[in-house]
Scaffold this motif. Sequence first.
Motif, mmCIF file in Angstrom:
data_model
loop_
_atom_site.group_PDB
_atom_site.id
_atom_site.type_symbol
_atom_site.label_atom_id
_atom_site.label_comp_id
_atom_site.label_asym_id
_atom_site.label_seq_id
_atom_site.Cartn_x
_atom_site.Cartn_y
_atom_site.Cartn_z
ATOM 1 N N GLY A 130 7.436 2.875 9.274
ATOM 2 C CA GLY A 130 8.156 2.254 7.895
ATOM 3 C C GLY A 130 7.651 0.942 7.777
ATOM 4 O O GLY A 130 7.632 0.509 6.579
ATOM 5 N N LYS A 131 7.543 0.001 8.737
ATOM 6 C CA LYS A 131 7.071 -1.266 8.453
ATOM 7 C C LYS A 131 5.687 -1.287 7.632
ATOM 8 O O LYS A 131 5.673 -2.052 6.860
ATOM 9 C CB LYS A 131 6.708 -2.043 9.761
ATOM 10 N N MET A 132 4.847 -0.357 7.883
ATOM 11 C CA MET A 132 3.511 -0.432 6.744
ATOM 12 C C MET A 132 3.918 -0.106 5.659
ATOM 13 O O MET A 132 3.418 -0.758 4.819
ATOM 14 C CB MET A 132 2.725 0.739 7.701
ATOM 15 N N VAL A 133 4.917 0.886 5.237
ATOM 16 C CA VAL A 133 5.194 1.255 4.145
ATOM 17 C C VAL A 133 6.031 0.174 3.337
ATOM 18 O O VAL A 133 5.786 -0.392 2.257
ATOM 19 C CB VAL A 133 5.896 2.644 3.973
ATOM 20 N N TYR A 134 7.102 -0.378 3.807
ATOM 21 C CA TYR A 134 8.164 -1.114 3.362
ATOM 22 C C TYR A 134 7.616 -2.534 3.201
ATOM 23 O O TYR A 134 7.990 -3.516 2.383
ATOM 24 C CB TYR A 134 9.574 -0.800 3.992
ATOM 25 N N GLU A 135 7.136 -2.949 4.172
ATOM 26 C CA GLU A 135 6.446 -4.532 4.401
ATOM 27 C C GLU A 135 4.979 -4.642 3.713
ATOM 28 O O GLU A 135 4.792 -5.676 3.016
ATOM 29 C CB GLU A 135 6.447 -5.195 5.639
ATOM 30 N N HIS A 136 4.293 -3.831 4.084
ATOM 31 C CA HIS A 136 2.848 -3.842 3.519
ATOM 32 C C HIS A 136 2.307 -2.984 2.184
ATOM 33 O O HIS A 136 1.467 -3.195 1.627
ATOM 34 C CB HIS A 136 1.785 -3.544 4.786
ATOM 35 N N GLY A 137 3.370 -2.171 1.812
ATOM 36 C CA GLY A 137 2.971 -1.295 0.720
ATOM 37 C C GLY A 137 2.054 -0.243 0.938
ATOM 38 O O GLY A 137 1.563 0.423 -0.009
ATOM 39 N N VAL A 138 1.876 0.239 2.199
ATOM 40 C CA VAL A 138 0.984 1.428 2.334
ATOM 41 C C VAL A 138 1.254 2.630 1.747
ATOM 42 O O VAL A 138 2.442 2.918 2.029
ATOM 43 C CB VAL A 138 0.633 1.378 3.955
ATOM 44 N N ALA A 139 0.635 3.070 1.060
ATOM 45 C CA ALA A 139 0.758 4.586 0.395
ATOM 46 C C ALA A 139 1.782 4.504 -0.568
ATOM 47 O O ALA A 139 2.223 5.178 -1.099
ATOM 48 C CB ALA A 139 1.111 5.616 1.666
ATOM 49 N N VAL A 140 1.990 3.209 -1.195
ATOM 50 C CA VAL A 140 2.974 3.002 -2.565
ATOM 51 C C VAL A 140 1.884 2.508 -3.501
ATOM 52 O O VAL A 140 1.042 1.553 -3.423
ATOM 53 C CB VAL A 140 3.871 1.801 -2.139
ATOM 54 N N THR A 141 2.016 3.269 -4.766
ATOM 55 C CA THR A 141 1.318 2.928 -5.830
ATOM 56 C C THR A 141 2.360 1.997 -6.601
ATOM 57 O O THR A 141 3.416 2.243 -6.999
ATOM 58 C CB THR A 141 1.118 4.185 -6.643
ATOM 59 N N PRO A 142 1.807 0.792 -6.770
ATOM 60 C CA PRO A 142 2.367 -0.166 -7.718
ATOM 61 C C PRO A 142 2.884 0.354 -9.240
ATOM 62 O O PRO A 142 1.996 0.960 -9.841
ATOM 63 C CB PRO A 142 1.573 -1.377 -7.608
ATOM 64 N N GLY A 143 4.147 0.016 -9.528
ATOM 65 C CA GLY A 143 4.330 0.225 -10.973
ATOM 66 C C GLY A 143 4.911 1.552 -11.330
ATOM 67 O O GLY A 143 5.011 2.066 -12.334
ATOM 68 N N HIS A 144 4.955 2.443 -10.227
ATOM 69 C CA HIS A 144 5.588 3.747 -10.419
ATOM 70 C C HIS A 144 7.060 3.862 -9.957
ATOM 71 O O HIS A 144 7.317 3.205 -8.844
ATOM 72 C CB HIS A 144 4.718 4.893 -9.667
ATOM 73 N N ASP A 145 7.578 4.793 -10.827
ATOM 74 C CA ASP A 145 9.018 5.007 -10.421
ATOM 75 C C ASP A 145 9.337 6.246 -9.365
ATOM 76 O O ASP A 145 8.818 7.166 -9.588
ATOM 77 C CB ASP A 145 9.995 5.180 -11.710
#
Length: 145
Positions: A130-145
């Motif tokens: 969760g830290k990787m996702v929520y703090e580092h944005g891993v596997a998150v595509t910016p600008g998508h809802d």
Amino acid sequence: MRTPASIAGHPIHPMLVPLPIGLWIFSLVCDLIHAGGSANAAWTTVALYTMGGGIVGALLAALPGLIDLLSLPAGPRGTGIKHMAINLTVVALYVINFWLRERSSGEPGGLMWLSIIALGLLVISGWLGGKMVYEHGVAVTPGHD
């Protein structure tokens, strides 16, 4: 930051991890029911098979996780390495647990503690994921809802 092991932009690793987690939790629930007084041998059998299924599921989730880990920059990579190391320890504990149970007479006995320790480590590993996702944005595509 997108990761390479994905299908249609969705990361594969987080799609697969609920399978071993659920199987391992259910394995412990079966052990607890047996330890709580159920004489039905089916509980120990189901505990063994769900544990084995969890091992297979974890190994399947590990491959896309490793592919994603190798693509990470230094910051999240350190967290990812800790996450991976804990997960590999959890799998090793379950492999030992499974092997010892297969050799025993079907009574989990003190082996239930291996499951409890492994699940405790899995909570820590999940927190790191969760830290990787929520703090580092891993596997998150910016600008998508």
